[in-house]
Structures are given as C-alpha cells and as structure tokens.
Design a protein around this motif. Structure first.
Motif, PDB file in Angstrom:
ATOM      1  N   GLN A   6       0.840  -1.185   0.000  1.00  0.00           N
ATOM      2  CA  GLN A   6       0.000   0.000   0.000  1.00  0.00           C
ATOM      3  C   GLN A   6       0.881   1.243   0.000  1.00  0.00           C
ATOM      4  O   GLN A   6       1.973   1.255   0.564  1.00  0.00           O
ATOM      5  N   SER A   7       0.356   2.272  -0.631  1.00  0.00           N
ATOM      6  CA  SER A   7       1.080   3.544  -0.614  1.00  0.00           C
ATOM      7  C   SER A   7       0.097   4.710  -0.629  1.00  0.00           C
ATOM      8  O   SER A   7      -1.017   4.568  -1.160  1.00  0.00           O
ATOM      9  N   PRO A   8       0.466   5.863  -0.029  1.00  0.00           N
ATOM     10  CA  PRO A   8       1.649   6.011   0.813  1.00  0.00           C
ATOM     11  C   PRO A   8       1.469   5.309   2.153  1.00  0.00           C
ATOM     12  O   PRO A   8       0.364   4.886   2.482  1.00  0.00           O
ATOM     13  N   SER A   9       2.515   5.192   2.935  1.00  0.00           N
ATOM     14  CA  SER A   9       2.386   4.587   4.257  1.00  0.00           C
ATOM     15  C   SER A   9       1.751   5.579   5.229  1.00  0.00           C
ATOM     16  O   SER A   9       1.050   5.186   6.154  1.00  0.00           O
ATOM     17  N   ASN A  10       2.042   6.849   5.022  1.00  0.00           N
ATOM     18  CA  ASN A  10       1.460   7.909   5.835  1.00  0.00           C
ATOM     19  C   ASN A  10       1.020   9.057   4.933  1.00  0.00           C
ATOM     20  O   ASN A  10       1.696   9.361   3.953  1.00  0.00           O
ATOM     21  N   LYS A  11      -0.118   9.656   5.289  1.00  0.00           N
ATOM     22  CA  LYS A  11      -0.605  10.796   4.534  1.00  0.00           C
ATOM     23  C   LYS A  11      -1.218  11.799   5.505  1.00  0.00           C
ATOM     24  O   LYS A  11      -2.116  11.455   6.276  1.00  0.00           O
ATOM     25  N   VAL A  12      -0.699  13.016   5.465  1.00  0.00           N
ATOM     26  CA  VAL A  12      -1.275  14.098   6.258  1.00  0.00           C
ATOM     27  C   VAL A  12      -1.869  15.101   5.276  1.00  0.00           C
ATOM     28  O   VAL A  12      -1.204  15.514   4.325  1.00  0.00           O
ATOM     29  N   THR A  13      -3.115  15.464   5.506  1.00  0.00           N
ATOM     30  CA  THR A  13      -3.779  16.381   4.594  1.00  0.00           C
ATOM     31  C   THR A  13      -4.602  17.388   5.374  1.00  0.00           C
ATOM     32  O   THR A  13      -4.863  17.206   6.570  1.00  0.00           O
ATOM     33  N   GLU A  14      -4.994  18.430   4.698  1.00  0.00           N
ATOM     34  CA  GLU A  14      -5.839  19.435   5.331  1.00  0.00           C
ATOM     35  C   GLU A  14      -7.299  19.133   5.047  1.00  0.00           C
ATOM     36  O   GLU A  14      -7.647  18.624   3.964  1.00  0.00           O
ATOM     37  N   LYS A  15      -8.127  19.473   5.996  1.00  0.00           N
ATOM     38  CA  LYS A  15      -9.576  19.295   5.838  1.00  0.00           C
ATOM     39  C   LYS A  15     -10.027  19.921   4.528  1.00  0.00           C
ATOM     40  O   LYS A  15      -9.636  21.039   4.195  1.00  0.00           O
ATOM     41  N   GLY A  16     -10.854  19.176   3.789  1.00  0.00           N
ATOM     42  CA  GLY A  16     -11.394  19.675   2.538  1.00  0.00           C
ATOM     43  C   GLY A  16     -10.639  19.233   1.296  1.00  0.00           C
ATOM     44  O   GLY A  16     -11.159  19.343   0.180  1.00  0.00           O
ATOM     45  N   LYS A  17      -9.408  18.728   1.487  1.00  0.00           N
ATOM     46  CA  LYS A  17      -8.633  18.257   0.342  1.00  0.00           C
ATOM     47  C   LYS A  17      -9.028  16.824  -0.024  1.00  0.00           C
ATOM     48  O   LYS A  17      -9.594  16.085   0.789  1.00  0.00           O
ATOM     49  N   ASP A  18      -8.742  16.436  -1.275  1.00  0.00           N
ATOM     50  CA  ASP A  18      -8.985  15.067  -1.727  1.00  0.00           C
ATOM     51  C   ASP A  18      -7.701  14.247  -1.541  1.00  0.00           C
ATOM     52  O   ASP A  18      -6.590  14.782  -1.682  1.00  0.00           O
ATOM     53  N   VAL A  19      -7.858  12.949  -1.262  1.00  0.00           N
ATOM     54  CA  VAL A  19      -6.713  12.058  -1.147  1.00  0.00           C
ATOM     55  C   VAL A  19      -6.975  10.777  -1.929  1.00  0.00           C
ATOM     56  O   VAL A  19      -8.122  10.355  -2.093  1.00  0.00           O
ATOM     57  N   GLU A  20      -5.874  10.183  -2.416  1.00  0.00           N
ATOM     58  CA  GLU A  20      -5.943   8.885  -3.097  1.00  0.00           C
ATOM     59  C   GLU A  20      -5.002   7.914  -2.409  1.00  0.00           C
ATOM     60  O   GLU A  20      -3.827   8.223  -2.191  1.00  0.00           O
ATOM     61  N   LEU A  21      -5.531   6.749  -2.097  1.00  0.00           N
ATOM     62  CA  LEU A  21      -4.751   5.706  -1.451  1.00  0.00           C
ATOM     63  C   LEU A  21      -4.671   4.520  -2.415  1.00  0.00           C
ATOM     64  O   LEU A  21      -5.675   4.165  -3.043  1.00  0.00           O
ATOM     65  N   ARG A  22      -3.487   3.894  -2.460  1.00  0.00           N
ATOM     66  CA  ARG A  22      -3.265   2.860  -3.466  1.00  0.00           C
ATOM     67  C   ARG A  22      -3.019   1.511  -2.818  1.00  0.00           C
ATOM     68  O   ARG A  22      -2.380   1.425  -1.758  1.00  0.00           O
ATOM     69  N   CYS A  23      -3.504   0.462  -3.487  1.00  0.00           N
ATOM     70  CA  CYS A  23      -3.283  -0.905  -3.011  1.00  0.00           C
ATOM     71  C   CYS A  23      -2.851  -1.786  -4.179  1.00  0.00           C
ATOM     72  O   CYS A  23      -3.513  -1.813  -5.227  1.00  0.00           O
TER      73      CYS A  23
END
Lengths: 120, 107
Positions: A6-23
C-alpha cells in the motif's frame, strides 16, 4: 512471494482536500477488500472487488468515498473533501479464488501494512 | 450484520504463561480468521479456521461452528506475543472484526 503493498504509508492532509490511497494486491488474487481502522478499534469493511467489479460497496461511509480497480490488479480508494473523522488507518486485503476454482486456498484474506491518514 | 465479541479485552501475562482468547459470533459463517496485529500495525495471519482445530507452534485454535465460538490458545507466551489479537468472521465478501484482545506479555 510479495505480499499486499500500500502507498503512501502515511498521509497528512488538510480538511477539505482530496486524497488517493493505493493498493497492490498479491499477484493472482482476484478478490480485493478495503477496510478502515480507527484508533483503538477493530476493522470496518468498506468495499469488496471481484476482478474489477465491486459487488459490495455497502461499507462506504458516504458519497465522498469511492474506489476503483484496474483489471485484477491495483486499486485506488479516493476520499473527497476530507473531514477530520476520516482520520484512520486504511487497510487493503486480497484473497485467492475460492475452492473449486483454479489454485484456490479458500477465503483467507492477506492484509497490507495500511495507510495512516491524518486530516488536520 | 454479524456481531463479533472477543474476551477478555485486555490481558497481562507473565512470560511463560498460557492463555486462552475467546471469540463469539452471532451467525453462521464460512470464514473465520485469527490475526495478530503487531505494534507497527501489521496484521499477521495466524489461522484460517471456520471449523475444527489447527496448531502452529505455540499457537493453536479451535472453532466450534455449531456453537458459534472460536478459541485461540497461546502456550509458553513470549514478549513477542504482545499485541492485539483479532477474530474476524464472515463470508466471501467481507470480514466482520471484533474489537480485539490486547495482550501484554511481561518478562
């Protein structure tokens, strides 16, 4: 052989932003699962893929969450407009075909190391 | 959905002691797995055991499907056995997890 990654191992983001997590599942595993683990809790099911179709999306907590899978390979979990309550570890698992199909060992699910998401 | 209860929630063991962890579930299942979550968060498969008894080194597990429970036995515990043990049950589509057994083995 290689396990689930899985990547990333850690993700810090600000409220309201979009994130993508991979497997990346184990090669040859047709089934893929996403789970979420909040601090100090057990895992909650999010979504299940068989191949690139998702027959069970019932665990997705809101329409801000979506996932897709390319063939029988990589999956991406997308969270739009992140909220602080989305902070958790997101784990992916894969499994081989059930008994009776080629090469199956049953439904044993093998988990990746997870992505720790922190929404500030 | 299926309810999964694990007991005891917390357990402190002296190194070398034996212990039994229990998992009760509310419905018939065709998948039951025990996992060990290490301090780094990785889930390690211990057993796939929807029924019957299996042993792997100092660990063994028994599932009595007709009575909807499973037991995980840890013998001669070691400090490396510390962590959270999860029972997960279900069918082909998903696993329902209990809240875990937090085990601490002290030297």
């Amino acid at each position: 052989g290689a396990g689930v990654s899985q990547s990333p191992s850690n993700k810090v983001t600000e409220k309201g932003k979009d994130v993508e997590l991979r497997c990346d599942p184990i090669s040859g595993h047709t089934a893929l699962y996403w789970y979420r683990q909040r601090l100090g809790q057990g895992l909650e099911f999010l979504i299940y893929f068989q191949g690139n179709s998702a027959p069970d999306k019932s665990g997705l907590p809101s329409d801000r969450f979506s996932a897709e899978r390319t063939g029988e390979s990589v999956s991406t979990l997308t969270i739009q407009r992140t909220q602080q309550e989305d902070s958790a570890v997101y784990l992916c698992a894969s499994s081989s075909p059930p008994p009776g199909l080629a090469g199956g060992r049953g439904d044993t699910q093998y988990f990746g190391p997870g992505t720790r998401l922190t929404v500030l | 959905g299926i309810q999964v209860e694990q007991s005891p929630p917390d357990l402190i063991l002296q190194e070398g002691a034996n212990s039994t962890l229990r998992c009760n579930f509310s419905d018939s299942v065709n998948n039951l797995q025990w996992f060990h979550q290490n301090p780094w968060g990785q889930l390690i498969n211990l057993f796939y055991i929807p029924s019957g008894t299996k042993q792997n080194g100092r660990l063994s597990a028994t599932t009595v499907a007709t009575e909807r429970y499973s037991l995980l036995y840890i013998s001669s515990s070691q400090t490396t056995d510390s962590g959270v043990y999860f029972c997960a049950v279900g069918g082909n589509n998903r696993l329902a997890f209990g809240k875990g057994n937090q085990v601490v083995v002290i030297p």
